[in-house]
Write a protein that holds these residues in place. Structure first.
Motif, mmCIF file in Angstrom:
data_model
loop_
_atom_site.group_PDB
_atom_site.id
_atom_site.type_symbol
_atom_site.label_atom_id
_atom_site.label_comp_id
_atom_site.label_asym_id
_atom_site.label_seq_id
_atom_site.Cartn_x
_atom_site.Cartn_y
_atom_site.Cartn_z
ATOM 1 N N PHE A 245 0.859 -1.185 0.000
ATOM 2 C CA PHE A 245 0.000 0.000 0.000
ATOM 3 C C PHE A 245 0.893 1.233 0.000
ATOM 4 O O PHE A 245 1.862 1.305 0.760
ATOM 5 N N GLY A 246 0.577 2.183 -0.865
ATOM 6 C CA GLY A 246 1.335 3.435 -0.910
ATOM 7 C C GLY A 246 0.408 4.626 -0.997
ATOM 8 O O GLY A 246 -0.604 4.581 -1.699
ATOM 9 N N MET A 247 0.765 5.676 -0.278
ATOM 10 C CA MET A 247 -0.046 6.897 -0.264
ATOM 11 C C MET A 247 0.841 8.102 -0.511
ATOM 12 O O MET A 247 1.999 8.108 -0.105
ATOM 13 N N SER A 248 0.238 9.121 -1.106
ATOM 14 C CA SER A 248 0.937 10.405 -1.201
ATOM 15 C C SER A 248 -0.085 11.516 -1.361
ATOM 16 O O SER A 248 -1.247 11.254 -1.656
ATOM 17 N N ALA A 249 0.378 12.738 -1.141
ATOM 18 C CA ALA A 249 -0.444 13.924 -1.409
ATOM 19 C C ALA A 249 0.281 14.760 -2.458
ATOM 20 O O ALA A 249 1.488 14.971 -2.373
ATOM 21 N N ASP A 250 -0.482 15.218 -3.461
ATOM 22 C CA ASP A 250 0.137 16.035 -4.515
ATOM 23 C C ASP A 250 0.636 17.385 -3.977
ATOM 24 O O ASP A 250 1.631 17.909 -4.463
ATOM 25 N N ALA A 251 -0.105 17.950 -3.032
ATOM 26 C CA ALA A 251 0.171 19.326 -2.574
ATOM 27 C C ALA A 251 0.328 20.253 -3.767
ATOM 28 O O ALA A 251 1.280 21.032 -3.861
ATOM 29 N N HIS A 252 -0.636 20.155 -4.695
ATOM 30 C CA HIS A 252 -0.472 20.821 -5.980
ATOM 31 C C HIS A 252 -1.704 21.640 -6.346
ATOM 32 O O HIS A 252 -1.640 22.851 -6.453
ATOM 33 N N HIS A 253 -2.860 20.986 -6.499
ATOM 34 C CA HIS A 253 -4.055 21.673 -6.978
ATOM 35 C C HIS A 253 -5.269 20.875 -6.524
ATOM 36 O O HIS A 253 -5.211 19.661 -6.406
ATOM 37 N N LEU A 254 -6.398 21.581 -6.308
ATOM 38 C CA LEU A 254 -7.594 20.898 -5.815
ATOM 39 C C LEU A 254 -8.133 19.853 -6.784
ATOM 40 O O LEU A 254 -8.630 18.815 -6.376
ATOM 41 N N THR A 255 -8.062 20.172 -8.083
ATOM 42 C CA THR A 255 -8.671 19.236 -9.040
ATOM 43 C C THR A 255 -7.730 18.775 -10.157
ATOM 44 O O THR A 255 -8.013 17.785 -10.808
ATOM 45 N N ARG B 151 4.676 8.733 -7.041
ATOM 46 C CA ARG B 151 5.226 8.471 -5.707
ATOM 47 C C ARG B 151 4.384 7.414 -4.967
ATOM 48 O O ARG B 151 4.921 6.516 -4.324
ATOM 49 N N ALA B 152 3.058 7.509 -5.085
ATOM 50 C CA ALA B 152 2.192 6.532 -4.418
ATOM 51 C C ALA B 152 2.402 5.131 -5.004
ATOM 52 O O ALA B 152 2.436 4.134 -4.266
ATOM 53 N N MET B 153 2.572 5.053 -6.326
ATOM 54 C CA MET B 153 2.820 3.742 -6.956
ATOM 55 C C MET B 153 4.154 3.151 -6.482
ATOM 56 O O MET B 153 4.240 1.967 -6.155
ATOM 57 N N ARG B 154 5.186 3.999 -6.443
ATOM 58 C CA ARG B 154 6.502 3.524 -5.988
ATOM 59 C C ARG B 154 6.445 3.022 -4.552
ATOM 60 O O ARG B 154 7.028 1.982 -4.209
ATOM 61 N N LEU B 155 5.725 3.768 -3.717
ATOM 62 C CA LEU B 155 5.633 3.378 -2.304
ATOM 63 C C LEU B 155 4.870 2.067 -2.145
ATOM 64 O O LEU B 155 5.206 1.242 -1.292
ATOM 65 N N ALA B 156 3.844 1.854 -2.959
ATOM 66 C CA ALA B 156 3.088 0.594 -2.889
ATOM 67 C C ALA B 156 3.980 -0.577 -3.295
ATOM 68 O O ALA B 156 3.966 -1.641 -2.660
ATOM 69 N N LEU B 157 4.777 -0.373 -4.355
ATOM 70 C CA LEU B 157 5.696 -1.427 -4.805
ATOM 71 C C LEU B 157 6.744 -1.739 -3.743
ATOM 72 O O LEU B 157 7.033 -2.902 -3.435
ATOM 73 N N GLU B 158 7.288 -0.675 -3.179
ATOM 74 C CA GLU B 158 8.305 -0.834 -2.140
ATOM 75 C C GLU B 158 7.726 -1.554 -0.919
ATOM 76 O O GLU B 158 8.340 -2.474 -0.360
ATOM 77 N N ASP B 159 6.504 -1.168 -0.532
ATOM 78 C CA ASP B 159 5.847 -1.778 0.622
ATOM 79 C C ASP B 159 5.612 -3.274 0.378
ATOM 80 O O ASP B 159 5.664 -4.089 1.305
ATOM 81 N N ALA B 160 5.369 -3.608 -0.896
ATOM 82 C CA ALA B 160 5.100 -5.005 -1.257
ATOM 83 C C ALA B 160 6.383 -5.783 -1.522
ATOM 84 O O ALA B 160 6.347 -7.014 -1.668
ATOM 85 N N GLY C 222 -8.329 16.845 -4.724
ATOM 86 C CA GLY C 222 -7.627 17.241 -3.509
ATOM 87 C C GLY C 222 -6.220 16.676 -3.481
ATOM 88 O O GLY C 222 -5.456 16.949 -2.557
ATOM 89 N N GLY C 223 -5.890 15.861 -4.508
ATOM 90 C CA GLY C 223 -4.521 15.381 -4.661
ATOM 91 C C GLY C 223 -4.109 14.268 -3.710
ATOM 92 O O GLY C 223 -2.924 14.091 -3.425
ATOM 93 N N LEU C 224 -5.083 13.498 -3.210
ATOM 94 C CA LEU C 224 -4.749 12.430 -2.265
ATOM 95 C C LEU C 224 -4.733 11.085 -2.999
ATOM 96 O O LEU C 224 -5.753 10.628 -3.502
ATOM 97 N N ASN C 225 -3.556 10.483 -3.055
ATOM 98 C CA ASN C 225 -3.352 9.287 -3.871
ATOM 99 C C ASN C 225 -3.201 8.042 -2.998
ATOM 100 O O ASN C 225 -2.564 8.093 -1.951
ATOM 101 N N ALA C 226 -3.780 6.934 -3.466
ATOM 102 C CA ALA C 226 -3.688 5.675 -2.726
ATOM 103 C C ALA C 226 -3.596 4.531 -3.724
ATOM 104 O O ALA C 226 -4.461 4.397 -4.600
ATOM 105 N N VAL C 227 -2.545 3.731 -3.609
ATOM 106 C CA VAL C 227 -2.294 2.654 -4.556
ATOM 107 C C VAL C 227 -2.123 1.335 -3.799
ATOM 108 O O VAL C 227 -1.407 1.272 -2.796
#
Lengths: 91, 408
Positions: free
Chosen positions: B256-266, B275-284, B394-399
């Motif tokens: 499971f990987g999560m990140s926030a864009d901290a970029h733009h609402l939409t 980053r979320a994809m990389r973190l999910a791969l790393e976690d797995a 809101g830029g909240l990513n979950a993979v």
């Protein structure tokens, strides 16, 4: 000339309201991007115009606007083709 | 025990526009059948778009008695029905000890918004002087989790994630971590959504991102997303326990990987998604070479699909040209807080059956979305691992990262 056209004024003030700047800072020849309007600002500005002018702006028309003048021209076409009360409110 | 536990997926439940249960939903996906049609539950004559992916086959009266229905907004009904199916599918028999160690983690973006919409209409338009006393418990976003825990007697940790279009992936990912870390010995997790009400559809209309016809992710002529409703639920349990009881293990939930864009609402950022994809791969503990399938967020909007393509290319590098990427939203619509759950069911079954579902309604390639998007036809593909992406407003990513059972 700018002052003479109420539709132009309406568009400039809608943009000014969305960006929280004085209307005189909005240049008719600027692109929306130059004025700092992103996609969310643009749909908000179009919503303002729909409300003030009692018109419905189709999605396809909304996607094609790039400059302030595009907005004025597009809105003018819609106002001129809408029922009388809408045209009145814009004139 | 040494190291973190492995986590098995042993039960699935789904209800959506293309199926009343996980089996029907999977069969429809393999056929590439699209569940999008004219919205029937709301008068859409005054709305610029008319199409949605409604769960028309869902008959609430077949699942609940009238007394129960008084307490249940449609989103909670869908959650309960999918949870019942997933638990039955797992073949588990709950003991009081296990029930106390079972987590219920759900996702919902909107909660009981149609109950709220109807109540407000009565108040403001019909001039009623009071709201229905069950409005608050029907509307609360955790109603799904609460009803699941009450009906099934599950007394472990329970909560609800509301992160727009990533809600279900955040719920599933956290439930996975809970089971992996040993804080729970079982989890029922997923998401549900029922977005069809007049006011809510008007809100989407104003955003100008909804397609007037259908959902064509990654196609050059895509015109936006199409809203969908439904629920998906998974049963997660420690791998060793599942093996010991002879359970059918569909696949492993591996990361499971999560990140926030901290970029733009939409507007999405490909950097945040990557980053979320990389973190999910790393976690797995997975390398991109092992991943043969990505269930894309793939909304079919002008903005998402090229951004997601760039993110996949960034993460997969040269492997991006040999990974199958599909968006099942082309069939079940964008079910918002349930999207990740339906897509987790799809990804799990893709690994289990060795077949990847297609991107339906595909017409012509967009150079900015130059991946193998499995156009229109499902494909036989045995692969070791898969990802499922959710990227929220809101830029909240979950993979989520999944590993096939084979070789386990």
């Amino acid at each position: 000339m700018r002052m003479a056209d109420p539709l132009v004024q309406t568009v400039l003030s809608a943009i000014a309201e969305v960006k929280h700047v004085p209307p005189e800072e909005v240049d008719l020849d600027a692109s929306l991007a130059d004025l700092g309007l992103d996609s969310l600002d643009t749909v908000t500005m179009l919503f303002e115009l729909e409300t003030r002018l009692d018109i419905a702006i189709p999605d396809e028309a909304a996607k094609s606007v790039r400059t302030v003048r595009d907005v004025v021209d597009g809105v003018r076409r819609l106002v001129e083709s809408s029922p009388p009360q809408a045209a009145t409110s814009a004139s | 025990m040494t190291g973190p536990r492995r986590v098995a997926i042993t039960g699935l439940g789904a209800v959506c526009a293309i199926g009343r249960n996980a089996g029907e939903t999977w069969a429809a996906m393999v056929e590439g059948r699209c569940g999008i049609g004219r919205i029937e539950s709301v008068d859409v004559s005054g709305i610029r778009f008319q199409n949605g992916a409604e769960a028309r086959g869902f008959d609430a009266a077949a699942h609940f008695d009238p007394q129960q229905l008084d307490f249940l907004d449609r989103f909670a009904q869908l959650a309960l029905v999918a949870a019942r199916e997933a638990l039955a599918d797992s073949g588990l028999r709950l003991t009081p000890e296990l029930a106390e160690r079972t987590a219920v983690y759900t996702g919902s973006c909107l909660g009981g918004q149609s109950t709220e919409d109807a109540g407000f209409a009565d108040l403001y338009r019909k001039g009623r002087s009071s709201m229905h006393p069950l409005s608050v418990p029907r509307v609360m976003a955790n109603a799904g989790a609460s009803h699941i825990s009450m009906e099934l007697g599950l007394t472990g940790p329970a909560c609800t994630f509301s992160t727009a279009c990533s809600s279900a992936n955040h719920a599933i990912g956290h439930a996975f971590w809970l089971v992996r870390a040993g804080h729970a010995d079982l989890a029922l997790t997923g998401g549900s959504e029922a977005p069809f009400s007049y006011a809510h559809l008007k809100a989407w209309e104003a955003m100008r991102v909804v397609s007037p016809d259908t959902c064509r992710p990654f196609s050059a002529d895509r015109r936006g997303l199409v809203l969908g409703e439904g629920a998906g639920m998974l049963v997660l349990e420690p791998f060793d326990t599942a093996v010991a009881r002879g359970a059918r293990i569909y696949a492993e939930l591996a990361g499971f990987g999560m990140s926030a864009d901290a970029h733009h609402l939409t507007q999405p950022s490909s950097a945040g998604a990557a980053r979320a994809m990389r973190l999910a791969l790393e976690d797995a503990g997975l390398a991109v070479e092992q991943v043969g399938y990505v269930n894309a967020h793939g909304t079919g909007t002008r903005a998402n699909d090229p951004s997601e393509t760039r993110a996949i290319r960034d993460v997969f590098g040269p492997c991006a040209d040999r990974v199958a990427v599909s968006s099942t939203k082309s069939m079940h619509g964008h079910a918002l807080g349930a999207a990740g759950a339906l897509e987790a069911v799809a990804t799990t079954l893709a690994l289990h059956h060795g077949t990847v579902p297609p991107t339906a309604n595909f017409t012509s390639a967009d150079p900015e979305c130059d991946l193998d998007v499995v156009p229109n036809r499902a494909r036989v593909l045995r692969t070791e691992a898969a990802l499922s992406n959710s990227f929220a407003f809101g830029g909240l990513n979950a993979v989520l990262a999944f590993r096939a059972r084979a070789g386990a």
